[in-house]
Design a protein around this motif. Structure first.
Motif, PDB file in Angstrom:
ATOM      1  N   VAL A 277       0.857  -1.430  -0.006  1.00  0.00           N
ATOM      2  CA  VAL A 277       0.039  -0.090   0.031  1.00  0.00           C
ATOM      3  C   VAL A 277       0.883   1.377  -0.010  1.00  0.00           C
ATOM      4  O   VAL A 277       0.687   2.109  -0.900  1.00  0.00           O
ATOM      5  CB  VAL A 277      -0.853   0.005   1.294  1.00  0.00           C
ATOM      6  N   ARG A 278       2.034   1.301   0.836  1.00  0.00           N
ATOM      7  CA  ARG A 278       2.997   2.344   0.921  1.00  0.00           C
ATOM      8  C   ARG A 278       3.761   2.624  -0.531  1.00  0.00           C
ATOM      9  O   ARG A 278       3.703   3.866  -0.893  1.00  0.00           O
ATOM     10  CB  ARG A 278       3.860   2.196   2.170  1.00  0.00           C
ATOM     11  N   GLU A 279       3.959   1.503  -1.042  1.00  0.00           N
ATOM     12  CA  GLU A 279       4.444   1.803  -2.479  1.00  0.00           C
ATOM     13  C   GLU A 279       3.330   2.239  -3.335  1.00  0.00           C
ATOM     14  O   GLU A 279       3.844   3.026  -4.495  1.00  0.00           O
ATOM     15  CB  GLU A 279       5.056   0.348  -2.960  1.00  0.00           C
ATOM     16  N   MET A 280       2.142   1.706  -3.414  1.00  0.00           N
ATOM     17  CA  MET A 280       1.289   2.425  -4.387  1.00  0.00           C
ATOM     18  C   MET A 280       0.969   3.686  -4.081  1.00  0.00           C
ATOM     19  O   MET A 280       0.817   4.532  -5.034  1.00  0.00           O
ATOM     20  CB  MET A 280      -0.255   1.455  -4.241  1.00  0.00           C
ATOM     21  N   GLU A 281       0.976   4.163  -2.681  1.00  0.00           N
ATOM     22  CA  GLU A 281       0.860   5.435  -2.492  1.00  0.00           C
ATOM     23  C   GLU A 281       2.111   6.270  -3.180  1.00  0.00           C
ATOM     24  O   GLU A 281       1.830   7.306  -3.512  1.00  0.00           O
ATOM     25  CB  GLU A 281       0.963   5.791  -0.836  1.00  0.00           C
ATOM     26  N   SER A 282       3.337   5.835  -2.849  1.00  0.00           N
ATOM     27  CA  SER A 282       4.571   6.594  -3.616  1.00  0.00           C
ATOM     28  C   SER A 282       4.464   6.866  -4.862  1.00  0.00           C
ATOM     29  O   SER A 282       4.927   7.766  -5.467  1.00  0.00           O
ATOM     30  CB  SER A 282       5.704   5.782  -3.103  1.00  0.00           C
ATOM     31  N   PHE A 283       3.659   5.933  -5.635  1.00  0.00           N
ATOM     32  CA  PHE A 283       3.632   5.870  -7.210  1.00  0.00           C
ATOM     33  C   PHE A 283       2.022   6.848  -7.444  1.00  0.00           C
ATOM     34  O   PHE A 283       1.826   6.878  -8.619  1.00  0.00           O
ATOM     35  CB  PHE A 283       3.416   4.633  -7.802  1.00  0.00           C
ATOM     36  N   GLU A 284       1.307   7.320  -6.358  1.00  0.00           N
ATOM     37  CA  GLU A 284      -0.056   8.039  -6.427  1.00  0.00           C
ATOM     38  C   GLU A 284      -0.887   7.314  -7.195  1.00  0.00           C
ATOM     39  O   GLU A 284      -1.620   7.813  -8.156  1.00  0.00           O
ATOM     40  CB  GLU A 284       0.473   9.230  -7.074  1.00  0.00           C
ATOM     41  N   LEU A 285      -0.881   5.904  -6.972  1.00  0.00           N
ATOM     42  CA  LEU A 285      -1.912   5.209  -7.907  1.00  0.00           C
ATOM     43  C   LEU A 285      -3.184   5.119  -6.818  1.00  0.00           C
ATOM     44  O   LEU A 285      -4.056   4.299  -6.746  1.00  0.00           O
ATOM     45  CB  LEU A 285      -1.398   3.674  -7.815  1.00  0.00           C
ATOM     46  N   TYR A 286      -3.787   6.354  -6.874  1.00  0.00           N
ATOM     47  CA  TYR A 286      -5.119   6.493  -5.802  1.00  0.00           C
ATOM     48  C   TYR A 286      -6.327   5.936  -6.516  1.00  0.00           C
ATOM     49  O   TYR A 286      -7.456   5.609  -6.060  1.00  0.00           O
ATOM     50  CB  TYR A 286      -5.183   7.898  -5.658  1.00  0.00           C
ATOM     51  N   SER A 287      -6.324   5.860  -7.981  1.00  0.00           N
ATOM     52  CA  SER A 287      -7.416   5.166  -8.490  1.00  0.00           C
ATOM     53  C   SER A 287      -7.672   3.815  -8.168  1.00  0.00           C
ATOM     54  O   SER A 287      -8.865   3.210  -7.844  1.00  0.00           O
ATOM     55  CB  SER A 287      -7.589   5.251 -10.014  1.00  0.00           C
TER      56      SER A 287
END
Length: 165
Positions: A121-131
Motif C-alpha cells: 500500500v505504501r509503494e502504491m501511495e508513493s506512485f500515487e495510484l489513488y484510482s
C-alpha cells in the motif's frame, strides 16, 4: 501529462527491460574482462599449489571467475544508473482496462487490496495510484478515506489537462 519524445534508436528491449545498447555492450565487456581476470588469477593461484589436484584447482578457479562476474556487474551498476521513469496517469475509467490487461477482474483486485500488506500500500501511495487505492473496501485495515478524495482530485486534474488539448 504530455508524452516526452524519446530519441528513436536510443533504447532497445532485452528480456523485458529497456536498455541503452552502448551501455549494454560496455557492461558486457566489463563483465567479460573481470570474469576472465578473476578466473585466470584464480587458476594461477590454485595451480601454483602443488598439493592440489589440477582438475580441482580449475574448478575452484571457475568459482573465482563467477565472483569476477559479480564484481563486473557491480561496476556496471555503479557506472550506468537506471534510466527508468514510471509515468502512471490512470483515471477511474482506465482502472478496469488496466486490470483486464493484467488478467484480473475488478472484484479480484478489490479482494486483493483488502488483504495486501501495508508495504505494498505504501509503494502504491508513493506512485500515487489513488484510482486503485480508492477501490480498497471500507471494512479493510488498508482503507483510508483520503484515497477516494485524492483519486477524485487526480481525476479532475487529468480532466483539465485533457480539455487543454
Amino acid at each position: 501529462m504530455p508524452k516526452q519524445k524519446q530519441p528513436v534508436g536510443k533504447y532497445m528491449e532485452v528480456w523485458g527491460d529497456t536498455v541503452v545498447p552502448k551501455e549494454l555492450a560496455a557492461s558486457s565487456v566489463i563483465c567479460i574482462i573481470t570474469s576472465m581476470a578473476f578466473f585466470l588469477a584464480g587458476r594461477t593461484f590454485f595451480l601454483s599449489h602443488g598439493n592440489l589436484n589440477p582438475e580441482l584447482a580449475k574448478g575452484y578457479a571457475l568459482l573465482i571467475g563467477i565472483v569476477g562476474t559479480f564484481a563486473g556487474a557491480f561496476i556496471s551498476g555503479a557506472l550506468f544508473k537506471p534510466k527508468r521513469r514510471i509515468l502512471v496517469d490512470a483515471s477511474a475509467e482506465d482502472v478496469e482496462e488496466i486490470l483486464h490487461a493484467a488478467g484480473m477482474t475488478l472484484e479480484e483486485e478489490i479482494d486483493a487490496l483488502r488483504t495486501v500488506s501495508p508495504e505494498v500500500v505504501r509503494e502504491m501511495e508513493s506512485f500515487e495510484l489513488y484510482s486503485l487505492l480508492a477501490l480498497i473496501p471500507e471494512n479493510s485495515p488498508n482503507f483510508k478515506p483520503e484515497y477516494q478524495m485524492k483519486a477524485k482530485e487526480k481525476e479532475a486534474v487529468n480532466q483539465g489537462k485533457a480539455e487543454e488539448k
